[in-house]
Design an enzyme around this catalytic site. Structure first.
Site, mmCIF file in Angstrom:
data_model
loop_
_atom_site.group_PDB
_atom_site.id
_atom_site.type_symbol
_atom_site.label_atom_id
_atom_site.label_comp_id
_atom_site.label_asym_id
_atom_site.label_seq_id
_atom_site.Cartn_x
_atom_site.Cartn_y
_atom_site.Cartn_z
ATOM 1 N N ASP A 109 3.494 -5.831 1.760
ATOM 2 C CA ASP A 109 2.467 -6.745 1.084
ATOM 3 C C ASP A 109 2.540 -8.092 0.730
ATOM 4 O O ASP A 109 3.154 -8.675 1.372
ATOM 5 C CB ASP A 109 1.909 -5.540 -0.303
ATOM 6 N N HIS A 151 -1.997 -8.608 -5.501
ATOM 7 C CA HIS A 151 -2.243 -7.389 -4.689
ATOM 8 C C HIS A 151 -0.904 -6.719 -4.490
ATOM 9 O O HIS A 151 -1.053 -5.217 -4.828
ATOM 10 C CB HIS A 151 -2.827 -7.838 -3.309
ATOM 11 N N SER A 182 -6.740 -0.123 -0.274
ATOM 12 C CA SER A 182 -5.530 -0.811 -0.668
ATOM 13 C C SER A 182 -5.034 -0.070 -1.816
ATOM 14 O O SER A 182 -3.664 0.106 -2.091
ATOM 15 C CB SER A 182 -5.613 -2.309 -1.136
#
Length: 771
Positions: free
Chosen positions: A137, A215, A549
């Site tokens: 990620d 994220h 996600s």
């Protein structure tokens, strides 16, 4: 030819060669031909040297050598060099580098994934203490409380990974017994032609494993975050935040980078493939990858899909790979990461909502949705910009055009607008435009089901078109319309219904429609987890994010616990366990709907087997297992060549003639995209429950379709752990149809092993085939 002309020709050739544009390509060679990684890398350099003409040129061209899970290298190549390499017999294919997109406290209570029962999955596995989850990620914020190692034992001895130390990230101090690995990969991005001038001045980033936009931190915390008490976001309730496997170890592989020019992160295929290669070497038990690539899809092995290539080698080595299905819903055929060896995840809401009351001047109260924690707003002027104006003025109630309205129309008022957009950023922009025109708030009427975001304390509310129209009619009914807004409340449990999120990509697969995708669904809307302080929605260390996600690490955390409980189960067995035991209603027993332009009951193309049920998955009774040989049969069935499959698996492969049917792949589902009359399909189940189990078939046939199972009873004993059965499917339809859905259940009165059936009749195709 004169001597001068020869010299001129040589210079021209050199100039053309220099001018030839180089771009990053991945040269894929299949399984490793050498056992030692250094020997693999040396073979890569020799191959590149043979094409470029010198060791120095080969060294300068090389971006990555993939040498652990498989054999490949990334290099800067011209088109002519790509052609030369493609013609070498040992090269499976050459892939042009491309870019992928990045796709709470309540989640685990909603899924009934808690520690309250002493014999449940969390307690049986010590909450995943011995499992290592690899996350590919955007990096990690190691100081977050979610990555505290308090109470954790030593790092598993099998771990071979490390923590890189670079900009603002000292691996020797920030890594611990929780965050045991942290690496970053950026060479593919900075060597890409479009990003050759990439730098941290233009793109505020950390050239290290540290997360800029939050994220990766959010994903890692959702999968394996430690217990954090009294976690909250915008004062919308407090609770204990944790991941699905709260004692599992985390290894972050940063391959996604924030780009200021597009306002989000992007991930080079070369960098991601290197991250997967390193993760295989380091010893991760599960891979969680929340990225996807938009339609059109590419073949899983022989062309552009580097993700599927890396995932294949990870799965072949026993590492389940969990990927996001994409955020391009609710349109059909938009699901991505569709290779049959990948666990593909859809996103649902959960039983939590954020009602925000709007009271109109006629004393009618309307319930919108928002994340507003400002003060009560007493009755204030309400406007929908429309009607005649001065010749140089523009009135528009379209949310995207609010900035065009004269300031006097908006000033000190709450503004109603309508939008067709499905982008959650539309609400943020509308709020910004109203704020800049000195307005007091905005109500956005839009398609229901899209995610919420706060607007920095500014009231920005969402309603559906019906409620928006009610507000509009009120505005038109009076000369001085007014409204007041109350702060958002948090509502959990009944009567909040579970829905497949509007944005969640839907099946069927556009590349292999006989392979059901997505496989499983999990909460992915307004998920509360740790983030980076650079996150726009950072609040006391946490933020709420939505997307597949977010649902992907929910499943990855559960997969990690299943891997801990059943260390010898294959990735396919684990996938089967979560698919066949999933909820097809929400955990309270209510039906699951699919949000979209027309809300409907969810079907397998919305949520696969259903919503993940961790406790049932721990004891599935039967599993539909597969290994490398099964995936080889799949590759044969969809037309891959013998030579490419041979190099992929490093084993001589000759596909049979006639080639196997893709319908016989031993998936925990049956999808028939083109049923002309009838077909018979084979499946095999493995008993992982009591030795003397006896299962009977229960069929819920799709409408207009007859389904028979032979044998209809399966008897297992100490010597018989695997049994095969045949499913005969006959259509009664006389015209082409859409998909109809049903199920096949094997039950022993304790376990219900359910697989979805999806059938589409295609009579017209048979007509064309015969004529």
């Amino acid at each position: 030819m004169t001597k001068i002309s020869i010299i001129v020709a040589i210079y021209l050739m050199l100039a053309l060669n220099i001018a030839a544009e180089t771009k990053v390509h991945i040269v894929y060679l299949g399984e490793r031909q050498h056992d030692h990684p250094d020997s693999v890398t040396e073979s890569h350099h020799q191959m590149l040297w043979s094409i470029l003409g010198s060791k120095e040129a080969a060294h300068d061209s090389m971006v990555y050598s993939y040498r652990h899970g498989f054999s490949a290298f990334a290099a800067k190549l011209t088109d002519s060099q790509v052609i030369q390499l493609s013609e070498l017999p040992e090269v499976v294919h050459v892939i042009r580098d491309r870019f992928y997109e990045l796709q709470t406290t309540r989640t685990w209570d909603y899924l009934k994934h808690t520690t309250r029962h002493p014999k449940n999955l969390l307690n049986q596995t010590n909450m995943g203490d011995k499992v290592i989850i690899g996350v590919v990620d955007s990096g990690i914020w190691p100081e977050s409380e979610s990555f505290s190692d308090k109470g954790l034992g030593p790092i598993p001895k099998r771990w071979k990974g490390s923590c890189d130390s670079k900009q603002s990230f000292n691996g020797s101090t920030v890594c611990n017994r929780k965050l045991i690995g942290a690496k970053y990969f950026i060479s593919g991005l900075i060597n890409g032609a479009d990003e050759s001038n990439w730098n941290t001045t233009e793109n505020p980033e950390y050239i290290s494993p540290r997360d800029f936009n939050g994220h990766g931190t959010h994903v890692a915390a959702t999968a394996a975050g430690s217990f954090v008490s009294d976690a909250s976001y915008l004062a919308l309730g407090r609770g204990t935040a944790r991941g699905g496997a709260p004692r599992a170890r985390v290894a972050m592989y940063k391959a996604c980078w924030h780009l200021a020019s597009i306002g989000t992160a992007t991930c080079s295929a070369a960098d991601m493939l290197k991250a997967i290669d390193e993760a295989i070497h380091d010893g991760v038990d599960v891979l969680s990858i929340s990225t996807s690539f938009p339609i059109p899809l590419f073949p899983e092995v022989d062309a552009q899909d580097a993700m599927a290539v890396g995932a294949f080698h990870a799965v072949a080595k026993g590492i389940p790979v969990v990927c996001s299905g994409g955020n391009a819903g609710p349109a059909s055929q938009t699901v991505t990461n569709t290779a049959p060896w990948i666990i593909t995840v859809a996103a649902t809401t959960q039983d939590r909502s954020f009602p925000t009351l709007i009271t109109l001047g006629n004393n009618i109260t309307i319930v919108g949705q928002a994340l507003y924690q400002g003060p009560d707003m007493d009755f204030t002027g309400l406007v929908y910009p429309e009607g005649p104006g001065a010749s140089n003025e523009t009135f528009s109630g379209v949310c995207e055009d609010l900035a065009k309205n004269p300031a006097r129309i908006i000033k000190e008022k709450i503004v109603l607008c309508f939008t067709k957009s499905t982008d959650y950023g539309t609400l943020i922009q509308a709020a910004s435009d109203v704020f800049n025109l000195d307005g007091y708030g905005v109500i956005v009427a839009r398609n229901p089901g899209y995610q919420l975001n706060p607007c920095d304390g500014f009231p920005c509310l969402a309603v559906d078109y019906e409620l928006g129209t009610d507000i509009l009619f009120y505005i038109r009914s009076t000369r001085s319309p007014v409204a007041k807004i109350q702060p958002t409340r948090t509502l959990v449990g009944l009567p909040v219904a579970t829905k497949v999120a509007t944005f969640s990509s839907r099946g069927p697969s556009s590349i292999s429609p006989a392979i059901l995708k997505p496989d499983i669904a999990a909460p992915g809307v307004n998920i509360l987890a740790a983030t980076s302080p650079n996150d726009t929605f950072y609040d006391r260390g946490f933020s709420m994010k939505s997307g597949t996600s977010m649902s992907t690490p929910v499943v990855a955390g559960i997969v990690a616990l299943l891997k801990s409980l059943h260390p010898h189960w294959s990735p396919a067995a684990i996938r089967s366990a979560i698919v066949t035991t999933a909820w097809r209603t929400d955990p309270s027993g209510e039906p699951i709907f699919a949000d979209g332009s027309n809300r409907k009951l969810a079907d397998p193309f919305d949520y696969g087997g259903g919503v993940v049920n961790s406790e049932k998955a721990a004891k599935p009774g039967l599993v539909y297992d597969m290994g490398v040989n099964d995936y080889v049969l799949y590759l044969c069935s969809v037309g891959y060549t013998d030579s490419s499959i041979t190099r992929l698996v490093r084993k001589k492969t000759v596909c049979g003639n006639p080639k196997p049917s893709v319908l016989d792949l031993n998936l925990p589902s049956i999808t028939i995209p083109n049923l002309a009359k009838e077909v018979t399909i084979t499946r095999t189940v493995t008993n992982v429950g009591p030795v003397g189990s006896v299962y009977k078939a229960v069929i819920e046939a799709p409408m207009g379709v007859n389904v028979t199972v032979t044998p209809s009873t399966l008897v297992f004993n100490a010597k018989t752990r695997k049994l095969s059965f045949k499913v005969r499917v006959v259509t009664n339809h006389r015209v082409n149809t859409g998909y109809y859905f049903g199920s096949l259940t094997w039950t022993d009165s304790v376990h219900n092993v359910v697989i979805p059936l999806s059938v589409r009749t295609q009579i017209l195709q048979r007509y064309y085939d015969e004529n």
